[in-house]
Design an enzyme around this catalytic site. Sequence first.
Site, short mmCIF file in Angstrom:
data_model
loop_
_atom_site.label_atom_id
_atom_site.label_comp_id
_atom_site.label_asym_id
_atom_site.label_seq_id
_atom_site.Cartn_x
_atom_site.Cartn_y
_atom_site.Cartn_z
CG LEU A 73 -76.57 6.95 -4.11
CD1 LEU A 73 -77.81 6.20 -4.55
CD2 LEU A 73 -76.95 8.07 -3.15
CG ASP A 74 -72.11 6.85 1.77
OD1 ASP A 74 -71.11 6.86 1.02
OD2 ASP A 74 -72.36 7.74 2.60
N PRO A 75 -73.23 2.63 0.81
CG PRO A 75 -71.59 1.01 1.23
CD PRO A 75 -71.81 2.50 1.23
CB VAL A 108 -77.55 6.06 0.81
CG1 VAL A 108 -78.50 7.05 0.16
CG2 VAL A 108 -76.95 6.65 2.09
#
Length: 303
Positions: A37-39, A41
Amino acid sequence: MDGILPIYKPRGMTSTDVVSRLRRLLHMKRVGHSGTLDPNVDGVLPIALGVATKAVPMLMTAGKTYIGEITFGFATTTEDLDGDVVEEVALDQPFTPAQIDTAFAEMTGEITQIPPLFSAVKVNGRRLYDYARAGDPVERPQRQVTIYQFKRTSEPVFADGRQTVRFEAQVSKGTYIRTLAVDTGKLLGVPAVMSDLTRIQSGGFGVGQTISLAQVEAAIQNHTLANFVQPVEFAYPEVPHYHLSDSQWADVQNGKFLRLQQSEPELALFYGKQLKAIYQFQNGLYRPETMYLANSGPANSDS
């Protein structure tokens, strides 16, 4: 402890940050996640502990569900709000809900995506974001992904030449929602970005089943963390169970093939209420596929 811990990842942390934090809290080296998961998100991040790290590929095949927002009218280097604006087009008039629904429908099914330049996909041993930061040219690989459901969940909002709309998307592993947003904009003829995203389902876990890092710390102090850890077999919900006899367990420990009365394509082999191996049926024999010999829990009381 061996098993799967469904974490709610907050925004501002990378998935690797979460893994590192849990390694320190649990004093364990074998900790891994099942899908970055991107930072920026938040949402469901299944964490595999101990021998359960071998089950990560199975967790990833379960698909993922997201809720989020697309903004039409500008594009960025990262396809989300973290990047620099590279294109901006003021919308003369908003898209109708019907136009947006049609675009969403066209993006549903099996589609081809080109991963974002700022992503962890490897090309010739280097991450794409390394190429991007160094300014080196690179040809990004195409990949086939499946969008099982992509639907609008709000009325579009139009202001100052931009339009936003909320959505829910159920997708296969390997799907970039950022790219889904950008490609939806391309269908409509305008630049677009993913302006908000939360993962609400992953690896068979819903958001209501997750636990925060603060709750993990409290559970460790209260000696109740095992209450939140699912057994390894959670990653194999459709594989039939088979309970080994003492002699069969001895054979499994030595990696031997088994001749059984069953003929299912795969079997989850249990001994003492613990999953010990996944065996695959080939040419009349069950052969080792994935071994969990050291699995020590938590035990599934229904096994």
